[in-house]
Design an enzyme around this catalytic site. Structure first.
Site, PDB file in Angstrom:
ATOM      1  N   GLU A  91       0.829  -1.197   0.000  1.00 18.48           N
ATOM      2  CA  GLU A  91       0.000   0.000   0.000  1.00 18.48           C
ATOM      3  C   GLU A  91       0.868   1.253   0.000  1.00 18.48           C
ATOM      4  OE1 GLU A  91      -3.246  -2.171   2.896  1.00 18.48           O
ATOM      5  OE2 GLU A  91      -2.830  -0.060   3.235  1.00 18.48           O
ATOM      6  N   CYS A 325      -3.081   0.746   8.155  1.00 20.64           N
ATOM      7  CA  CYS A 325      -2.127   0.235   7.191  1.00 20.64           C
ATOM      8  C   CYS A 325      -2.197  -1.287   7.099  1.00 20.64           C
ATOM      9  CB  CYS A 325      -0.733   0.675   7.644  1.00 20.64           C
ATOM     10  SG  CYS A 325       0.576  -0.378   7.111  1.00 20.64           S
TER      11      CYS A 325
END
Ligand code: SF4
Length: 346
Positions: A91, A325
């Site tokens: 990501e 996250c």
């Protein structure tokens, strides 16, 4: 893939260092590799053999970090799910005010108990070229003037690749060294290597607690450095580079939001060249950990700030979309990894 592999490919095509620099700057700006300057067309600068080899190189570089999906959030940030050349996913997060958070590993070995990325363990390192490719990709969407190494992974566990990426971003990438933020749980190799770098980045240290025993529970595989020592090491680096350390503190209700911890923070950080970033945990309903309530967060910040520790609240970017996250990736690879995730969550 590492940055020197890209540079070697160009050298094999006949590029001299100045040609490599030109192509590298175009790549890092998210532009076609044959982009010229205002004063000089590419055909008047790059050798023919290099120009002929650029389409194939461009194809390789684009494959280093491909956008799989984009998830814009109400706060102006956007989470990007990025596919690497071998199909692994990481990501990146476009942050408000021209920032970008990049990933340095697929998964992570530190295993912080409140982190989704830590639950998968370390799957592989992200090469230096793959790290800067995340910046090149993001720059196709927005300007990027600041890069924080706070995405998936512990940068200290992939130090050579991260330092190479920092070096290139701080030179050909045009990002000031104070706008490159190396974020770590703390590792002696970081304190040895960073001061020796040509581009010395800002440093963020994930503290989370002032108690060594609790830190060991929360960050089970982090190097055993006592919070006192970590702050002393951080302080020495901050004085060397003339820029404050950002301490990170994930606020967990009933765990590290109590008065003893606040007194511990005052003891460690008062008078230090430091900023304390309180990051209220981004909890899901069935989580083991919860976010303290809003009044509690305001009171913590007011308490520390009024006693001489510069304290800010930093919400995890894009928390209205896919949580913290690692959650995008976890969702994307769920069919593959679900057994392992379930086992580790238990
Ligand atoms: S918080 Fe950072 S260091 Fe800890 S497990 Fe997650 S990615 Fe790794």
């Amino acid at each position: 893939m590492r940055i020197h592999d890209v540079q070697n490919r160009l050298a094999d095509l006949g590029a001299k260092p100045m040609h490599i620099g030109r192509v590298s700057r175009a790549w890092l700006r998210g532009l076609p590799l044959d982009t010229g300057t205002r004063h000089q067309q590419t055909e008047n600068f790059l050798p023919l053999t290099v120009r002929e080899g650029l389409p194939e190189l461009a194809h390789t570089l684009e494959g280093l970090a491909r956008l799989k999906s984009e998830h814009p959030a109400a706060d102006g940030s956007a989470r990007l799910l990025v596919e690497l050349a071998d199909g692994q996913m990481v990501e990146s997060v476009l942050l408000p005010r021209d920032g970008l958070c990049v990933s340095t590993q697929v998964g992570c070995a530190v295993g912080c108990v409140f982190c989704m990325t830590g639950k998968s363990g370390l799957l592989r390192q992200v090469g230096s070229a793959e790290i800067v490719a995340q910046v090149a990709l993001a720059r196709r969407f927005r300007p990027v003037k600041k890069v924080v190494f706070m995405g998936m992974g512990e940068p200290a566990h992939n130090l050579d690749n991260v330092l190479e990426a920092i070096d290139l971003l701080g030179t050909d990438g045009g990002i000031g060294h104070k706008n490159l933020v190396f974020s770590t749980v703390g590792d002696m190799r970081v304190f040895e290597r960073l001061p020796q770098q040509t581009v010395r980045p800002a440093l963020a240290l994930s503290l989370h607690t002032t108690r060594a025993d609790l830190r060991q529970q929360l960050l089970p595989k982090a190097p055993r450095i006592d919070p006192e020592e970590l702050v002393e090491l951080g302080e020495a680096y901050a004085r060397q580079i003339g820029y404050p350390i950002q301490y990170q503190w994930t606020l967990l209700a009933g765990i590290n939001d109590n008065q003893d911890e606040l007194e511990g923070i005052l003891r460690l950080l008062k008078g230090k060249y430091a900023v304390m970033n309180m990051i209220p945990y981004n909890s899901l309903d069935d989580d083991d950990y919860q976010r303290p309530n809003g009044d509690c967060i305001v009171e913590i910040v007011r308490y520390l700030h009024s006693r001489g520790v510069l304290t800010k609240v930093r919400n995890s970017a894009g928390q209205d979309i896919e949580g913290g996250c690692g959650q995008l990736r976890a969702r994307a690879v769920q069919p593959l990894d679900s057994k392992r995730l379930i086992k580790r969550v238990r």
